[in-house]
Motif scaffolding. Structure first.
Motif, PDB file in Angstrom:
ATOM      1  N   ALA A 112      24.938  27.971  -7.928  1.00 57.73           N
ATOM      2  CA  ALA A 112      24.422  27.141  -9.007  1.00 57.73           C
ATOM      3  C   ALA A 112      23.623  27.988  -9.990  1.00 57.73           C
ATOM      4  O   ALA A 112      23.615  27.743 -11.184  1.00 57.73           O
ATOM      5  N   ASP A 113      23.012  29.036  -9.410  1.00 60.00           N
ATOM      6  CA  ASP A 113      22.224  29.928 -10.252  1.00 60.00           C
ATOM      7  C   ASP A 113      23.119  31.089 -10.668  1.00 60.00           C
ATOM      8  O   ASP A 113      23.436  31.956  -9.882  1.00 60.00           O
ATOM      9  N   SER A 114      23.522  31.118 -11.920  1.00 61.49           N
ATOM     10  CA  SER A 114      24.493  32.121 -12.363  1.00 61.49           C
ATOM     11  C   SER A 114      23.911  33.526 -12.401  1.00 61.49           C
ATOM     12  O   SER A 114      24.639  34.490 -12.574  1.00 61.49           O
ATOM     13  N   THR A 115      22.619  33.645 -12.250  1.00 56.79           N
ATOM     14  CA  THR A 115      22.047  34.984 -12.291  1.00 56.79           C
ATOM     15  C   THR A 115      22.184  35.710 -10.952  1.00 56.79           C
ATOM     16  O   THR A 115      21.967  36.898 -10.856  1.00 56.79           O
ATOM     17  N   ILE A 116      22.538  34.975  -9.913  1.00 54.05           N
ATOM     18  CA  ILE A 116      22.634  35.604  -8.593  1.00 54.05           C
ATOM     19  C   ILE A 116      23.896  36.444  -8.497  1.00 54.05           C
ATOM     20  O   ILE A 116      23.883  37.619  -8.187  1.00 54.05           O
ATOM     21  N   ALA A 117      24.993  35.833  -8.717  1.00 55.57           N
ATOM     22  CA  ALA A 117      26.266  36.548  -8.570  1.00 55.57           C
ATOM     23  C   ALA A 117      27.351  35.712  -9.213  1.00 55.57           C
ATOM     24  O   ALA A 117      27.144  34.568  -9.580  1.00 55.57           O
ATOM     25  N   ARG A 118      28.494  36.319  -9.341  1.00 56.43           N
ATOM     26  CA  ARG A 118      29.624  35.572  -9.881  1.00 56.43           C
ATOM     27  C   ARG A 118      30.121  34.583  -8.826  1.00 56.43           C
ATOM     28  O   ARG A 118      30.041  34.828  -7.630  1.00 56.43           O
ATOM     29  N   SER A 119      30.637  33.480  -9.263  1.00 57.72           N
ATOM     30  CA  SER A 119      31.269  32.525  -8.355  1.00 57.72           C
ATOM     31  C   SER A 119      32.754  32.844  -8.274  1.00 57.72           C
ATOM     32  O   SER A 119      33.360  33.224  -9.266  1.00 57.72           O
ATOM     33  N   LEU A 120      33.297  32.706  -7.127  1.00 56.30           N
ATOM     34  CA  LEU A 120      34.709  33.024  -6.938  1.00 56.30           C
ATOM     35  C   LEU A 120      35.377  31.975  -6.066  1.00 56.30           C
ATOM     36  O   LEU A 120      34.851  31.564  -5.032  1.00 56.30           O
ATOM     37  N   PHE A 121      36.564  31.561  -6.498  1.00 59.29           N
ATOM     38  CA  PHE A 121      37.302  30.503  -5.821  1.00 59.29           C
ATOM     39  C   PHE A 121      38.646  31.060  -5.394  1.00 59.29           C
ATOM     40  O   PHE A 121      39.549  31.234  -6.206  1.00 59.29           O
ATOM     41  N   PRO A 122      38.814  31.345  -4.139  1.00 59.82           N
ATOM     42  CA  PRO A 122      40.028  32.028  -3.669  1.00 59.82           C
ATOM     43  C   PRO A 122      41.303  31.243  -3.926  1.00 59.82           C
ATOM     44  O   PRO A 122      41.316  30.010  -3.870  1.00 59.82           O
ATOM     45  N   HIS A 123      42.349  32.003  -4.161  1.00 62.94           N
ATOM     46  CA  HIS A 123      43.689  31.454  -4.343  1.00 62.94           C
ATOM     47  C   HIS A 123      44.621  32.291  -3.484  1.00 62.94           C
ATOM     48  O   HIS A 123      44.815  33.471  -3.739  1.00 62.94           O
ATOM     49  N   ILE A 124      45.147  31.683  -2.430  1.00 65.24           N
ATOM     50  CA  ILE A 124      45.947  32.415  -1.434  1.00 65.24           C
ATOM     51  C   ILE A 124      47.309  31.767  -1.322  1.00 65.24           C
ATOM     52  O   ILE A 124      47.402  30.551  -1.146  1.00 65.24           O
ATOM     53  N   VAL A 125      48.333  32.584  -1.400  1.00 62.41           N
ATOM     54  CA  VAL A 125      49.696  32.097  -1.177  1.00 62.41           C
ATOM     55  C   VAL A 125      50.327  32.954  -0.091  1.00 62.41           C
ATOM     56  O   VAL A 125      50.469  34.160  -0.254  1.00 62.41           O
ATOM     57  N   ALA A 126      50.661  32.337   1.014  1.00 65.21           N
ATOM     58  CA  ALA A 126      51.275  33.036   2.143  1.00 65.21           C
ATOM     59  C   ALA A 126      52.669  32.476   2.366  1.00 65.21           C
ATOM     60  O   ALA A 126      52.825  31.271   2.587  1.00 65.21           O
TER      61      ALA A 126
ATOM     62  N   SER B  77      40.313  37.987  12.979  1.00 64.06           N
ATOM     63  CA  SER B  77      41.462  37.464  12.250  1.00 64.06           C
ATOM     64  C   SER B  77      42.240  38.574  11.572  1.00 64.06           C
ATOM     65  O   SER B  77      41.672  39.585  11.196  1.00 64.06           O
ATOM     66  N   PRO B  78      43.513  38.380  11.336  1.00 59.87           N
ATOM     67  CA  PRO B  78      44.262  39.401  10.593  1.00 59.87           C
ATOM     68  C   PRO B  78      43.869  39.468   9.126  1.00 59.87           C
ATOM     69  O   PRO B  78      43.867  40.542   8.544  1.00 59.87           O
ATOM     70  N   VAL B  79      43.509  38.324   8.536  1.00 57.93           N
ATOM     71  CA  VAL B  79      43.211  38.298   7.105  1.00 57.93           C
ATOM     72  C   VAL B  79      41.880  37.587   6.877  1.00 57.93           C
ATOM     73  O   VAL B  79      41.656  36.497   7.413  1.00 57.93           O
ATOM     74  N   PHE B  80      41.036  38.200   6.078  1.00 58.21           N
ATOM     75  CA  PHE B  80      39.778  37.574   5.672  1.00 58.21           C
ATOM     76  C   PHE B  80      39.692  37.673   4.151  1.00 58.21           C
ATOM     77  O   PHE B  80      39.825  38.765   3.587  1.00 58.21           O
ATOM     78  N   VAL B  81      39.477  36.530   3.516  1.00 58.68           N
ATOM     79  CA  VAL B  81      39.365  36.512   2.059  1.00 58.68           C
ATOM     80  C   VAL B  81      37.985  35.997   1.698  1.00 58.68           C
ATOM     81  O   VAL B  81      37.622  34.881   2.068  1.00 58.68           O
ATOM     82  N   TRP B  82      37.254  36.821   1.015  1.00 57.21           N
ATOM     83  CA  TRP B  82      35.904  36.421   0.600  1.00 57.21           C
ATOM     84  C   TRP B  82      35.910  36.356  -0.916  1.00 57.21           C
ATOM     85  O   TRP B  82      35.588  37.317  -1.597  1.00 57.21           O
ATOM     86  N   GLY B  83      36.367  35.219  -1.413  1.00 53.83           N
ATOM     87  CA  GLY B  83      36.277  34.948  -2.836  1.00 53.83           C
ATOM     88  C   GLY B  83      37.440  35.424  -3.682  1.00 53.83           C
ATOM     89  O   GLY B  83      37.596  34.954  -4.803  1.00 53.83           O
ATOM     90  N   GLN B  84      38.272  36.333  -3.191  1.00 53.53           N
ATOM     91  CA  GLN B  84      39.275  36.930  -4.083  1.00 53.53           C
ATOM     92  C   GLN B  84      40.254  35.879  -4.592  1.00 53.53           C
ATOM     93  O   GLN B  84      40.777  35.072  -3.816  1.00 53.53           O
ATOM     94  N   GLU B  85      40.533  35.924  -5.868  1.00 51.34           N
ATOM     95  CA  GLU B  85      41.243  34.831  -6.519  1.00 51.34           C
ATOM     96  C   GLU B  85      42.736  35.052  -6.636  1.00 51.34           C
ATOM     97  O   GLU B  85      43.431  34.258  -7.272  1.00 51.34           O
ATOM     98  N   ASP B  86      43.236  36.132  -6.062  1.00 51.77           N
ATOM     99  CA  ASP B  86      44.684  36.347  -6.084  1.00 51.77           C
ATOM    100  C   ASP B  86      45.067  37.096  -4.816  1.00 51.77           C
ATOM    101  O   ASP B  86      45.015  38.322  -4.770  1.00 51.77           O
TER     102      ASP B  86
END
Lengths: 183, 684
Positions: B493-507, B460-469
């Motif tokens: 669910a376990d906050s000790t593993i890693a940060r949670s990230l919810f992507p936000h993409i505007v194309a 794919s041309p674009v891959f977003v893994w979690g980035q929120e902007d």
């Protein structure tokens, strides 16, 4: 349907399966893009064996004094083809090229040159801009046509850098050198 | 008598051959003295003959690379592509100014046509000198600049090392060869090369070796070993490997002090130019039956990159292409996925028979180790960043990778062009070919992609893994084997593993033109092949009901796929992602509420696959059934008999509207999955 027809169809069908299986023919889902690997300059004149050697091929056009030199390795001064000719008004060169391999997916060439040497006019007033004397055009075949006109200077040198339109990282450079004859 | 005549003819023939072999040569008049420059004995020339006189014949020209820049940065009017956006060598933005750095010398040697007395090109004399003038732009005019603008000048090699005084200025440099005749001096403009450019803080790159200044990999980072593909000591090896490259090539600057790399020629990167620690050594695969194929292949790091740039808070790094090409085709692919050589089978000739490799390795990896800017930069532009934000950019560059759209399984291990993690990253005015993925945004931070063309990529041309902007403006993608955008969130669910990230993409103003059958190599690679027939079946009720669908000539154009990357750990997590493509909104629970159709007819509001909807679907015995939305606002789901159902009959007419269709479903293999497709008009 006659039995003979059915038999023929069955034989052809089974034979096709056998042949395809044997040869391993695989239908591709799409044609892979084929990129340019080399650009070749097509000279116009006849070979001059007296000036040609292991590093260059020299061609002459006897009718107008044009000499083309095609270098087998890029000349250390940075070009692959050298063309020299005595100047006359509207002296014109058509540069022809072809690519390797023959089956590139996207054909065509891009041309780069010193735009300050080209004959330009102001789009609003139509007045000439700068002191360029070279007219550069691309004809319908995709070949470059370079015309020297109204040249008041004694000599001019004009390089054309040719690259393929598919963006492959190859290029060929042609240098044209014209001089006014001296009396 | 006959014998005598024959003998005479033989003698005559032999004499002719002898005379030719002796090399009688025609000499030409080199021209009048008034037009010739000074003659010197050239040490050598291309003909191999020595001791010829050398003359300046013809006008002086700009250096070859500057002529190339003029061509590269121009519109390609003679390209017959019906849509100019599809021209593969024309940048979206043409005519931007040339950039020169002040860390080292800028080479500006005019092309002087030296000829010999045969009027054939001759080698330029090594000690020929040149005169120069420098002007600086003040307002709309150029005024003479003094020598304080230079740290040094070499008037033989024509190398100009600008000082800090020149930084930030627009200058015009003019260079003329010495030794002109009086007649040539009268027309000095014909023998002067002049060029205007901007001087910035940066390093001028003329060879691939100099790209080594990009890598400032630290000896180790927190989390080494827990990052996929990285193990303790990998950063140490990368640091040492790149230091070796710099030492071998006399590159003495501290790479962290180099704020920009500025290309002045096409650069081709080979294995000889990179840290050898990036390549699998023969020793580590000794005894492996595939050792000959694995040796020299690329390591698969997800968090280092062939070139690795760590940016401190408030710092920046830029790659300025000047419209030249960075060619990485010669970089080998990786065969390293879950472990070197696993999941891969070679043919006798080294071609790949079967492979489970999915590349993680990138040519350029930009990251920061400190997240002080974490939320500050979202939505901002570069000039709004503060002193603790980090910034990196790649501009005006054409790039070629090693992973085209192909059925060759080796390409599964091809390069990702760039990956950015935790920084403010900008890609502006790029042309990309043959990369596994071109633009990869991960972690915190911002990815701003503008004026980008992507051709012929395996994935794919674009891959977003979690980035929120992630902001994409004016991107064209064609002939990619995968979707236009792949986007994954990760929520733990376990906050000790890693940060949670919810992507936000505007194309915006984007063209994703990648029709696929679903049988392409990429689908098999990611295990999506089995999903394809299920998806394609859903086209039938649409065609039957409203004569619209997402299949055209058996192909679908996938704008985006949205996944829950934590699905393997928490498979019941619903997707919480915002993707907007050309005004069509896919709001997977990231702000939209279930059944919110207040904007019906104006955009897609994805419905949360919540208990309520599931309950509704369950009444049809179809909990988990795929839900179809159109960007016109329509909503329906389809049961296992391909019968459509409408949760709200009032929305049904909107199914015929819009140009994008969103398919949302739950799948045991992927968890929740969203697929955005081009929604074709009614067929004639």
């Amino acid at each position: 349907m006659k039995k003979s027809v059915i038999l023929i169809i069955a034989i052809v069908y089974l034979g096709s399966v056998f042949i395809v299986g044997l040869l391993g023919i695989r239908m591709g889902l799409y044609n892979k893009t084929v990129y340019t690997e080399e650009i070749i300059y097509l000279p116009n004149g006849k070979v001059d064996e007296t000036l040609s050697n292991d590093s260059r091929e020299v061609y002459r056009q006897s009718e107008n004094g044009v000499m083309e030199v095609r270098y087998k390795q890029r000349h250390e001064n940075g070009f692959d083809v050298y063309i020299t000719a005595p100047y006359e008004n509207n002296l014109s060169f058509e540069l022809k090229f072809e690519v390797r391999p023959d089956n590139v997916t996207k054909h065509g060439f891009d041309y780069a040159y010193d735009v300050n040497k080209t004959y330009r006019t102001d789009p609003e007033t139509g007045e000439p801009i700068g002191n360029g004397n070279v007219k550069f055009t691309v004809n319908v075949d995709g070949n470059a046509v370079i015309t020297f006109m109204d040249m008041d200077k004694a000599e001019e040198t004009f390089d054309v850098r040719v690259t393929p339109s598919d963006g492959a990282n190859v290029n060929l450079i042609v240098r044209i050198n014209v001089k006014k004859r001296t009396t | 008598m006959k014998k005598l005549i024959s003998l005479l003819l033989c003698l005559a023939l032999s004499a002719g051959i002898f005379i030719t072999a002796a090399g009688c040569e025609k000499t030409t008049d080199p021209g009048s003295d008034s037009e010739q420059g000074s003659s010197v004995s050239a040490p050598d020339d291309s003909s191999g003959d020595n001791d010829r006189n050398v003359f300046i014949s013809g006008a002086v020209q700009l250096p070859s690379n500057v002529i190339a820049y003029q061509g590269n940065s121009s519109v390609k009017d003679n390209d017959p592509a019906p849509d100019p956006r599809y021209r593969q060598t024309e940048f979206f933005v043409t005519g931007r100014s040339y950039v020169v750095g002040d860390d080292n010398a800028f080479r500006f040697k005019p092309q002087v046509n030296f000829v010999d007395d045969l009027d054939l090109p001759a080698a330029a004399p090594a000690d020929w000198t040149y005169g120069y003038t420098l002007e600086v732009k003040e307002g709309n005019a150029f005024v003479p600049a003094d020598e304080t603008y230079f740290d040094s000048v070499n008037n033989v090699t024509c190398e100009f090392d600008f000082s800090d005084a020149a930084k930030g200025k627009t200058v015009r440099l003019s260079v003329t060869p010495d030794g002109l005749t009086a007649a040539q001096e009268e027309n000095i403009a014909n023998y002067t090369a002049s060029f205007e450019f901007n001087v910035v803080d940066g390093y001028n790159v003329y060879s691939a070796k100099e790209m080594a200044y990009m890598s400032n990999s630290p000896a180790a980072i927190a989390g080494d070993g827990s990052l996929k593909g990285n193990k303790p000591g990998d950063h140490n090896e990368a640091q040492a490997g790149w230091k070796a490259v710099r030492d071998e090539n006399g590159l003495t600057l501290n790479p962290t002090d180099v704020k920009a790399l500025i290309l002045h020629e096409n650069i081709t990167v080979t294995t000889a130019d990179i840290a050898q620690s990036m390549l699998i050594s023969a020793e580590e695969v000794a005894g492996d039956p595939n050792a000959e194929f694995l040796t020299g292949s690329l390591r698969d790091y997800s968090h280092i990159g062939v070139y690795h740039r760590v940016i401190a808070p408030g710092d920046q790094f830029v790659i300025e292409g000047n419209y030249f090409t960075l060619d990485a085709q010669a970089i080998p692919v990786t065969y390293d996925h879950t472990g070197l050589g696993q999941n891969i089978r070679f043919n006798d000739d080294g071609s790949v028979e079967e492979s489970g490799v999915i590349s993680h390795i990138q040519l350029f990896f930009f990251e920061t180790l400190e997240y002080s800017h974490k939320l500050h930069a979202i939505g901002l532009e570069k000039d709004e960043l503060n002193d603790t934000d980090t910034y990196a950019a790649i501009r005006n560059l054409s790039v070629i990778g090693n992973s085209p759209r192909t059925e060759d399984k080796a390409a599964q291990g091809g390069l990702i062009f760039e990956k950015n993690d935790g920084i403010f990253f900008e890609a502006d005015n790029l042309i990309s070919k043959k990369f596994f993925i071109t633009l990869f945004s991960q972690g915190e931070g911002s990815g701003v992609y503008r004026n980008v063309k992507v051709f012929d990529s395996y994935n794919s041309p674009v891959f977003v893994w979690g980035q929120e902007d992630v902001r994409i403006n004016n991107l064209l993608s064609t002939n990619s084997g995968g979707p236009g955008i792949i986007c994954t969130m990760y929520k733990y669910a376990d906050s000790t593993i890693a940060r949670s990230l919810f992507p936000h993409i505007v194309a915006t103003d984007c063209v994703f033109d990648n029709p696929v059958t679903g049988n392409e190599a990429w689908f098999a690679l990611v295990g999506a092949s089995m999903l394809v027939p299920q998806v394609q079946m859903l086209d039938q009720p649409l065609k039957a009901g409203i004569n619209r669908g997402f299949l055209k000539d058996g192909k679908m154009n996938i704008y985006a796929i949205v996944l829950n990357d934590s699905g393997s750990k928490f498979p019941t997590n619903e997707i919480e992602v915002y993707v907007e493509i050309n005004g069509n909104v896919l709001d997977y629970g990231n702000g939209a509420k279930e059944g919110d159709k207040s904007n019906a007819g104006s955009g897609v509001n994805a419905v949360e696959y919540s208990a309520t909807l599931n309950g509704t679907l369950a009444t049809y015995g179809m909990a988990g059934a795929p839900v179809i939305e159109t960007s016109g606002g329509g909503l329906m789901f389809i049961d296992d008999t391909l019968t459509p159902h409408y949760p709200n009959a009032a929305w049904a007419p909107y199914l015929a509207l819009g140009n994008m269709l969103n398919l949302y479903q739950y799948n045991s293999a992927f968890g929740f999955l969203g697929v955005a497709l081009e929604y074709y008009p009614a067929q004639a």
